[in-house]
Motif scaffolding. Structure first.
Motif, PDB file in Angstrom:
ATOM      1  N   PRO A 137       0.820  -1.217   0.000  1.00 37.50           N
ATOM      2  CA  PRO A 137       0.000   0.000   0.000  1.00 37.50           C
ATOM      3  C   PRO A 137       0.854   1.268   0.000  1.00 37.50           C
ATOM      4  CG  PRO A 137      -0.881  -1.594   1.548  1.00 37.50           C
ATOM      5  CD  PRO A 137       0.439  -2.130   1.100  1.00 37.50           C
ATOM      6  N   ARG A 138       0.520   2.198  -0.908  1.00 37.76           N
ATOM      7  CA  ARG A 138       1.239   3.470  -1.003  1.00 37.76           C
ATOM      8  C   ARG A 138       0.254   4.579  -1.371  1.00 37.76           C
ATOM      9  NH1 ARG A 138       6.493   2.966  -0.464  1.00 37.76           N
ATOM     10  NH2 ARG A 138       7.639   1.113  -1.154  1.00 37.76           N
ATOM     11  N   GLN A 139       0.628   5.804  -1.019  1.00 34.41           N
ATOM     12  CA  GLN A 139      -0.222   6.949  -1.345  1.00 34.41           C
ATOM     13  C   GLN A 139      -0.127   7.327  -2.822  1.00 34.41           C
ATOM     14  OE1 GLN A 139       1.571   9.417   1.805  1.00 34.41           O
ATOM     15  NE2 GLN A 139      -0.485   9.772   2.597  1.00 34.41           N
ATOM     16  N   ARG A 140       1.030   7.181  -3.420  1.00 36.65           N
ATOM     17  CA  ARG A 140       1.232   7.638  -4.795  1.00 36.65           C
ATOM     18  C   ARG A 140       1.449   6.472  -5.744  1.00 36.65           C
ATOM     19  NH1 ARG A 140       3.157  10.897  -1.069  1.00 36.65           N
ATOM     20  NH2 ARG A 140       2.609  13.103  -1.125  1.00 36.65           N
ATOM     21  N   ALA A 141       0.592   5.485  -5.632  1.00 39.00           N
ATOM     22  CA  ALA A 141       0.719   4.284  -6.451  1.00 39.00           C
ATOM     23  C   ALA A 141       0.098   4.431  -7.834  1.00 39.00           C
ATOM     24  CB  ALA A 141       0.098   3.087  -5.740  1.00 39.00           C
ATOM     25  N   VAL A 142      -0.603   5.540  -8.095  1.00 40.94           N
ATOM     26  CA  VAL A 142      -1.116   5.815  -9.442  1.00 40.94           C
ATOM     27  C   VAL A 142      -0.501   7.134  -9.900  1.00 40.94           C
ATOM     28  CG1 VAL A 142      -3.140   6.144 -10.905  1.00 40.94           C
ATOM     29  CG2 VAL A 142      -3.254   4.577  -8.966  1.00 40.94           C
ATOM     30  N   GLN A 143       0.521   7.033 -10.733  1.00 48.72           N
ATOM     31  CA  GLN A 143       1.277   8.189 -11.200  1.00 48.72           C
ATOM     32  C   GLN A 143       0.781   8.633 -12.565  1.00 48.72           C
ATOM     33  OE1 GLN A 143       3.694   9.653  -9.395  1.00 48.72           O
ATOM     34  NE2 GLN A 143       4.699   8.120  -8.118  1.00 48.72           N
ATOM     35  N   CYS A 144       1.129   9.872 -12.918  1.00 45.99           N
ATOM     36  CA  CYS A 144       0.735  10.416 -14.211  1.00 45.99           C
ATOM     37  C   CYS A 144       1.911  11.177 -14.815  1.00 45.99           C
ATOM     38  CB  CYS A 144      -0.476  11.337 -14.063  1.00 45.99           C
ATOM     39  SG  CYS A 144      -1.113  11.983 -15.631  1.00 45.99           S
ATOM     40  N   PHE A 145       2.113  11.008 -16.125  1.00 43.06           N
ATOM     41  CA  PHE A 145       3.180  11.668 -16.859  1.00 43.06           C
ATOM     42  C   PHE A 145       2.630  12.223 -18.170  1.00 43.06           C
ATOM     43  CE2 PHE A 145       5.029   8.360 -14.298  1.00 43.06           C
ATOM     44  CZ  PHE A 145       6.217   8.890 -13.813  1.00 43.06           C
TER      45      PHE A 145
END
Length: 304
Positions: A137-145
């Motif tokens: 589990p992580r807070q920033r597991a869905v990144q965007c570029f």
């Protein structure tokens, strides 16, 4: 939660590495065997037209997991082993990578915008590239570029930056927004492209472990569920009720990845990544397209 995490880790390392993408007549398939392999097929000619390996990292190895094709036919491949998304043109020329350098130490440093800690799934809409990642589990597991590699703001779980994702293994993007498989939590989260959280769907009372997924005509969702010994297809309607996939499931064995074309036909990488089949938009089996179980060296061979 601890038991679920161990289960997904085992499945992820042995069964969930692979991807599928389609745009116009181009079909891309990935799989890993020491090096991440990418195969391109021409659906009109019904043959393989190109293949290559992901660049090896410092260890000499690479992965090829989730894959996406943008409107300029650039190909984006998740390399979980080397913590990046590889970018290629349709001829296999390496155009660069997405993702900031992985921190040398410190688990907290891995959970920050732009860092890709074991990325597994990729989706593209316009000039945005969405990446789902992580083994915990992580807070920033869905990144965007941006497609050129610039780091953009990611998608916070349930629209709350303080919440954590449950190691998401699937992401799908189209004009209607973004769908993310929140794997450990057994849920699908839905967003607008501006980052606004829309809705959350619970899959099989939270007992499912959703991976790759696609949106069906009318907004229903088809996904791969990795909660059992063998993966199964599962579908949800917009109101959260289950949609029958019995006919298709009978012809599909141990699915791994999904894709959908502009005619709403569904493509499934099944048999644990050994073949590609196609289904109609009403979830009926259509045909076997390519069998990757027969190899010439390390390359899949087309079977009529």
């Amino acid at each position: 939660m601890g038991v679920g995490l161990v289960h997904v880790r085992e499945v992820a390392s042995e069964e969930m590495i692979g991807g599928l993408a389609v745009r116009n007549n181009l079909l891309c398939v990935t799989w890993s065997a020491g090096r991440g392999h990418v195969f391109l097929y021409d659906l009109e000619a019904n043959e393989r037209i190109s293949s290559w390996c992901n660049p090896a990292g410092p260890s000499g190895y690479s992965d090829a997991g989730g894959i996406a094709i943008d409107r300029d036919f650039r190909i984006f491949v998740a390399d979980a082993h080397n913590h990046c998304v590889r970018r290629f043109n349709a001829f296999g020329q390496h155009l660069g990578d997405l993702g900031l350098p992985m921190p040398v130490s410190g688990d907290r440093a891995k959970d920050r915008t732009g860092v890709l800690d074991q990325p597994h799934a990729v989706a593209i809409h316009g000039e945005r590239v969405y990446v789902a990642m992580g083994e915990r589990p992580r807070q920033r597991a869905v990144q965007c570029f941006h497609v050129d590699g610039r780091v953009l703001a990611g998608m916070p779980a349930q629209g709350d930056s303080a919440r954590k994702w449950g190691a998401p293994r699937g992401v799908f993007a189209d004009d209607d927004g973004l769908l993310v498989a929140d794997t450990l939590r057994g849920r699908i989260q839905r967003f607008r492209h501006d980052g606004m959280f829309v809705q959350e769907y619970v899959v099989r009372d939270g007992d499912a472990r959703p991976g790759h997924l696609v949106r069906l005509p009318g907004g229903s969702m088809l996904m791969v569920d990795h909660s059992g010994v063998h993966a199964q297809l599962h579908a949800l309607q917009l109101d959260g009720r289950e949609l029958s996939v019995k006919k298709l499931a009978e012809a599909c064995h141990d699915p791994l990845a999904l894709a959908v074309d502009h005619r709403d036909r569904i493509y499934i990488l099944d048999r644990g990544g050994e073949r590609v089949i196609r289904a109609t938009k009403d979830l009926c089996f259509d045909s076997v397209l390519f069998d990757l179980a027969e190899h010439d060296g390390d390359a899949p061979v087309h079977v009529d």
